[in-house]
Design a protein around this motif. Structure first.
Motif, PDB file in Angstrom:
ATOM      1  N   ALA A  24      -6.618 -59.830  48.908  1.00  0.00           N
ATOM      2  CA  ALA A  24      -6.887 -60.595  50.127  1.00  0.00           C
ATOM      3  C   ALA A  24      -5.680 -60.516  51.056  1.00  0.00           C
ATOM      4  CB  ALA A  24      -7.193 -62.055  49.792  1.00  0.00           C
ATOM      5  N   ILE A  25      -5.941 -60.521  52.372  1.00  0.00           N
ATOM      6  CA  ILE A  25      -4.863 -60.398  53.354  1.00  0.00           C
ATOM      7  C   ILE A  25      -5.068 -61.404  54.480  1.00  0.00           C
ATOM      8  CG2 ILE A  25      -4.576 -57.942  52.868  1.00  0.00           C
ATOM      9  CD1 ILE A  25      -5.973 -57.389  55.576  1.00  0.00           C
ATOM     10  N   THR A  26      -4.000 -61.620  55.264  1.00  0.00           N
ATOM     11  CA  THR A  26      -4.069 -62.408  56.492  1.00  0.00           C
ATOM     12  C   THR A  26      -3.671 -61.525  57.668  1.00  0.00           C
ATOM     13  OG1 THR A  26      -1.774 -63.176  56.307  1.00  0.00           O
ATOM     14  CG2 THR A  26      -3.493 -64.532  55.274  1.00  0.00           C
ATOM     15  N   LEU A  27      -4.178 -61.859  58.859  1.00  0.00           N
ATOM     16  CA  LEU A  27      -3.832 -61.148  60.084  1.00  0.00           C
ATOM     17  C   LEU A  27      -3.456 -62.180  61.140  1.00  0.00           C
ATOM     18  CD1 LEU A  27      -6.771 -59.903  58.875  1.00  0.00           C
ATOM     19  CD2 LEU A  27      -6.151 -58.065  60.440  1.00  0.00           C
ATOM     20  N   GLU A  28      -2.377 -61.917  61.888  1.00  0.00           N
ATOM     21  CA  GLU A  28      -1.950 -62.831  62.950  1.00  0.00           C
ATOM     22  C   GLU A  28      -1.451 -62.028  64.147  1.00  0.00           C
ATOM     23  OE1 GLU A  28       1.231 -66.468  63.855  1.00  0.00           O
ATOM     24  OE2 GLU A  28       1.141 -65.542  61.863  1.00  0.00           O
ATOM     25  N   GLY A  29      -2.080 -62.244  65.311  1.00  0.00           N
ATOM     26  CA  GLY A  29      -1.672 -61.557  66.526  1.00  0.00           C
ATOM     27  C   GLY A  29      -0.451 -62.207  67.153  1.00  0.00           C
ATOM     28  N   MET A  30       0.500 -61.383  67.643  1.00  0.00           N
ATOM     29  CA  MET A  30       1.739 -61.882  68.233  1.00  0.00           C
ATOM     30  C   MET A  30       2.035 -61.149  69.539  1.00  0.00           C
ATOM     31  SD  MET A  30       4.210 -62.164  64.871  1.00  0.00           S
ATOM     32  CE  MET A  30       3.682 -63.048  63.398  1.00  0.00           C
ATOM     33  N   THR A  31       2.897 -61.752  70.356  1.00  0.00           N
ATOM     34  CA  THR A  31       3.341 -61.136  71.608  1.00  0.00           C
ATOM     35  C   THR A  31       4.857 -61.237  71.695  1.00  0.00           C
ATOM     36  OG1 THR A  31       3.361 -63.129  72.983  1.00  0.00           O
ATOM     37  CG2 THR A  31       1.234 -62.040  72.673  1.00  0.00           C
ATOM     38  N   ASP A  32       5.444 -60.488  72.641  1.00  0.00           N
ATOM     39  CA  ASP A  32       6.862 -60.711  72.911  1.00  0.00           C
ATOM     40  C   ASP A  32       6.995 -61.949  73.800  1.00  0.00           C
ATOM     41  OD1 ASP A  32       6.257 -59.895  75.513  1.00  0.00           O
ATOM     42  OD2 ASP A  32       6.936 -57.837  75.174  1.00  0.00           O
ATOM     43  N   THR A  33       8.204 -62.261  74.234  1.00  0.00           N
ATOM     44  CA  THR A  33       8.437 -63.531  74.935  1.00  0.00           C
ATOM     45  C   THR A  33       8.300 -63.417  76.448  1.00  0.00           C
ATOM     46  OG1 THR A  33      10.830 -63.144  75.014  1.00  0.00           O
ATOM     47  CG2 THR A  33       9.967 -64.317  73.100  1.00  0.00           C
ATOM     48  N   SER A  34       7.870 -62.264  76.960  1.00  0.00           N
ATOM     49  CA  SER A  34       7.644 -62.155  78.402  1.00  0.00           C
ATOM     50  C   SER A  34       6.320 -62.821  78.748  1.00  0.00           C
ATOM     51  CB  SER A  34       7.625 -60.685  78.829  1.00  0.00           C
ATOM     52  OG  SER A  34       6.558 -60.001  78.205  1.00  0.00           O
ATOM     53  N   GLY A  35       6.285 -63.528  79.882  1.00  0.00           N
ATOM     54  CA  GLY A  35       5.057 -64.203  80.289  1.00  0.00           C
ATOM     55  C   GLY A  35       5.010 -65.637  79.799  1.00  0.00           C
ATOM     56  N   PRO A  36       4.123 -66.453  80.378  1.00  0.00           N
ATOM     57  CA  PRO A  36       4.026 -67.865  80.002  1.00  0.00           C
ATOM     58  C   PRO A  36       3.379 -68.033  78.629  1.00  0.00           C
ATOM     59  CG  PRO A  36       2.336 -67.323  81.607  1.00  0.00           C
ATOM     60  CD  PRO A  36       3.200 -66.108  81.490  1.00  0.00           C
ATOM     61  N   PRO A  37       3.785 -69.036  77.859  1.00  0.00           N
ATOM     62  CA  PRO A  37       3.251 -69.232  76.506  1.00  0.00           C
ATOM     63  C   PRO A  37       1.725 -69.355  76.433  1.00  0.00           C
ATOM     64  CG  PRO A  37       5.253 -70.515  76.774  1.00  0.00           C
ATOM     65  CD  PRO A  37       4.930 -69.947  78.127  1.00  0.00           C
ATOM     66  N   PRO A  38       1.035 -70.116  77.317  1.00  0.00           N
ATOM     67  CA  PRO A  38      -0.427 -70.203  77.188  1.00  0.00           C
ATOM     68  C   PRO A  38      -1.113 -68.841  77.312  1.00  0.00           C
ATOM     69  CG  PRO A  38       0.398 -71.951  78.614  1.00  0.00           C
ATOM     70  CD  PRO A  38       1.537 -71.019  78.387  1.00  0.00           C
ATOM     71  N   TYR A  39      -0.636 -68.024  78.237  1.00  0.00           N
ATOM     72  CA  TYR A  39      -1.198 -66.682  78.395  1.00  0.00           C
ATOM     73  C   TYR A  39      -0.942 -65.849  77.142  1.00  0.00           C
ATOM     74  CZ  TYR A  39      -1.885 -61.967  80.309  1.00  0.00           C
ATOM     75  OH  TYR A  39      -2.308 -60.677  80.524  1.00  0.00           O
ATOM     76  N   ASN A  40       0.249 -65.976  76.563  1.00  0.00           N
ATOM     77  CA  ASN A  40       0.585 -65.196  75.377  1.00  0.00           C
ATOM     78  C   ASN A  40      -0.233 -65.617  74.162  1.00  0.00           C
ATOM     79  OD1 ASN A  40       2.421 -63.503  76.612  1.00  0.00           O
ATOM     80  ND2 ASN A  40       4.183 -64.824  76.197  1.00  0.00           N
ATOM     81  N   VAL A  41      -0.611 -66.880  74.088  1.00  0.00           N
ATOM     82  CA  VAL A  41      -1.490 -67.309  72.994  1.00  0.00           C
ATOM     83  C   VAL A  41      -2.845 -66.608  73.115  1.00  0.00           C
ATOM     84  CG1 VAL A  41      -2.769 -69.260  72.040  1.00  0.00           C
ATOM     85  CG2 VAL A  41      -0.353 -69.524  72.602  1.00  0.00           C
ATOM     86  N   LYS A  42      -3.381 -66.519  74.341  1.00  0.00           N
ATOM     87  CA  LYS A  42      -4.647 -65.804  74.554  1.00  0.00           C
ATOM     88  C   LYS A  42      -4.508 -64.332  74.173  1.00  0.00           C
ATOM     89  CE  LYS A  42      -6.607 -68.541  78.372  1.00  0.00           C
ATOM     90  NZ  LYS A  42      -7.085 -68.470  79.779  1.00  0.00           N
ATOM     91  N   LEU A  43      -3.396 -63.723  74.583  1.00  0.00           N
ATOM     92  CA  LEU A  43      -3.181 -62.304  74.303  1.00  0.00           C
ATOM     93  C   LEU A  43      -3.021 -62.069  72.802  1.00  0.00           C
ATOM     94  CD1 LEU A  43      -2.692 -59.420  75.228  1.00  0.00           C
ATOM     95  CD2 LEU A  43      -0.301 -60.022  75.696  1.00  0.00           C
ATOM     96  N   GLY A  44      -2.248 -62.912  72.133  1.00  0.00           N
ATOM     97  CA  GLY A  44      -2.083 -62.773  70.684  1.00  0.00           C
ATOM     98  C   GLY A  44      -3.396 -62.963  69.947  1.00  0.00           C
TER      99      GLY A  44
END
Length: 591
Positions: free
Chosen positions: A313-333
């Motif tokens: 069994a595995i887990t997957l988690e999307g991440m972004t770098d720190t450019s851009g506002p946090p709410p937008y990065n949560v959507k992107l991740g």
């Protein structure tokens, strides 16, 4: 009597003279007995006196005599109640006096004075977001600040990708970044006759095999006592000596095989790290970059087959770098994680062995001390980790010049993929071939689409990508199906034509940007009004502060003692006749 606050309850009971209390009760019983006897004796005179009505005879002559009463037994009960109460009280009073004088000084040594001068200014502008809905079938336009951006492309994904690229490349648009996501009702395509080379999910059809990529996974569960030989094909082997520990030995195996011309990397271990899937800047999919696409799709296909064999069994988690506002990065991740999760499903990885974790956007890297507004390719990932495995694994990738032959690998642990000794636990090599020999077809929305292996998009005949490109073209050309399709690699995505893309637009410009759309391009959220703030502050002056403090502490203590008692006497009295001799003597005496 001693001070009660220094006495114990037993000492207080002793001081209460309980013995005197009991003695007084006993004496009172004796006094009562004497009073009864005296009363009986006094009655004798009445019994011996002659009475006229009795013919001069007395009551005693008639046989009557006074009764004597006697305490047969007496029970005495004594109870004392003692209560001792102590009250302590402490009170503290604090008086604070402050005197402030501005523009004056003082020589009092208990005062403090300060002088300051400050001049500065600051300006901040926040990122703003807007949202647009675009139907899959739309060929309309998005108007940004009065400029039209016409949708262009042969399929829904191509039109969205082109629009995003033109918006980001236009300084006049003011749009710096954009994110495209979609949700489609299930289409549930099917393949007839079924083939292990064709995988379907509710909204995708994926063609497996093809290419020159080959891969293997070697489990390292122990540091051996003697050297082990690792063979990738006949004539290609390397001996690996023991190391200090298991982790170091996995590193030696990886380095030794890399020395044979293969690409290797290590996964697993205590941190359970499996793979990082990299993405381009501001992209939720990795297929846009040929460098990522060329190895990440085959790598995921290799991992999917391995999971299916082992049950890991595995887990997957999307991440972004720190450019851009946090709410937008949560959507992107979130979009990145969902995309890789779907790719694993496309490659037949069991859904119940994968857990897609909620994305925190950039927060993982911020928690590790990464500063804000930094573009970093290594942080734009989907992080994949084991849930239930801590063994080390060496992943090996080969090509036509460096193949991996399943029948020749050693140590061979292919029959024990889930657990066991060191050795090869999985070997993947795409197998090409035709899918059209059995009149194979894909059915969706009541329409049949025969598979065509004709070379397309620069791909070879019968290549998985050719089957995918031809199928998507046939679906888009069939109006009766009311479906829209597009291709990622060798995967065809299917959506009802009424489904929509959600396009999130981001700007940091302060000017007003007005949006509008035509032909199923609908603006659902306009950019908020610009919010900016400018602060200028100048402050000079001299301040003198005098402070006086008084402290009043009071302490009091009170003692209260109550001693109460009660008693009860239970007695039994019986009447007894006077002795005859006593009566005769009394009678004679009275006569």
């Amino acid at each position: 009597m001693p001070d009660l606050k220094d006495m114990t309850p037993g000492e207080i009971l002793t001081e209460a003279s309980v013995s005197d209390f009991i003695k007084a009760l006993g004496v009172s019983i004796a006094d009562a007995q004497r009073a009864l006897d005296e009363n009986s004796v006094e009655q004798i005179a009445h019994f011996v006196q002659p009475r006229d009505g009795l013919g001069g005879r007395s009551l005693m002559d008639l046989g009557l005599s006074p009764s004597f009463y006697h305490y047969q037994h007496a029970d005495v009960a004594v109870a004392l109640q003692i209560s001792l109460k102590q009250i302590e009280e402490t009170s503290i009073g604090l008086n604070l006096g402050v005197k402030v004088d501005t523009g004056s000084t003082s020589n009092d040594s208990s005062n403090s004075s300060s002088s300051s001068s400050e001049t500065g200014s600051s300006t901040s502008t926040s990122h703003r977001q807007a949202e647009v809905k675009i139907a899959m079938k739309s060929e309309g336009a998005l108007k940004v600040g009065g400029q039209d951006y016409q949708l262009q492309g042969t399929d829904p994904r191509a039109r969205i990708a082109d629009l995003r690229q033109r918006l980001a490349g236009s300084q006049s648009s003011g749009i710096e970044r954009s994110l495209a996501t979609h949700e489609c009702a299930p289409v549930n395509p099917s393949v007839t006759p079924a083939s292990e080379k064709v995988v379907t999910t509710p909204n995708t059809v994926t063609f497996l095999g093809g290419g020159t990529y080959s891969a293997a996974i070697i489990r390292i569960s122990a540091n051996p006592g003697v050297a082990e030989t690792y063979t990738l094909r006949s004539g290609t082997s390397v001996d690996v000596e023991p190391a200090a520990d298991v982790a170091a030995y996995a590193g030696k195996v990886s380095a030794a095989i890399k020395g044979l011309g293969y690409d290797t990397f290590i996964v697993g271990g205590p941190k359970r790290k499996l793979q990082e899937v990299f993405h381009e800047f501001d992209q939720e999919e990795f297929d846009h970059d040929p460098a990522y696409k060329s190895w990440q799709n085959p790598s995921l296909q290799n991992l999917a087959g391995w999971l299916k064999k082992t049950g890991h069994a595995i887990t997957l988690e999307g991440m972004t770098d720190t450019s851009g506002p946090p709410p937008y990065n949560v959507k992107l991740g979130t979009a990145r994680g969902a995309y890789v999760h779907q790719r694993m499903l496309d490659y037949a990885a069991p859904a119940d062995q994968m857990t897609l974790l909620p994305s925190k956007g950039e927060q993982h890297w911020r928690d590790l001390g990464q500063p804000d507004s930094v573009k970093d390719e290594d942080h734009r990932i989907v992080d994949m980790r084991f849930k239930d495995v801590t063994d080390w694994f060496v992943v090996v990738r080969g090509d036509d010049a460096h193949p991996i032959v399943k029948a020749e690998v050693k140590p061979d642990q292919l029959a024990n993929p889930a657990s066991g000794a060191n050795g090869f636990v999985h070997v993947y090599r795409p197998q090409g071939g035709t899918l059209t020999g059995s009149s194979r077809k894909v059915s969706a929305s009541g329409q049949d689409f025969p598979l065509r292996g004709t070379g397309a998009g620069g791909q070879a005949e019968h290549a998985p990508e050719s089957y995918a490109i031809n199928l998507a073209a046939d679906i888009n050309a069939n109006a009766a199906a009311k479906l829209k399709a597009w291709v990622n690699g060798a995967t065809v995505h299917l959506c009802p034509e009424g489904a929509e893309w959600t396009l999130t637009l981001l700007t940091s410009e302060s000017r007003e940007i007005q949006l509008s759309g035509t032909d199923d391009v609908t603006v659902t959220t306009q950019f908020s009004r610009t919010q900016s703030q400018s602060i200028t502050q100048t402050k000079t002056g001299t301040t003198t502060v005098a402070v006086g403090v008084t402290l009043d502490v009071r302490y009091s203590k009170q003692y209260e003692t109550n001693v109460t008692g009660n008693s009860s006497i239970a007695a039994r009295i019986v009447a007894v006749p006077a002795p005859p001799e006593f009566l005769a003597t009394i009678k004679e005496y009275l006569s």
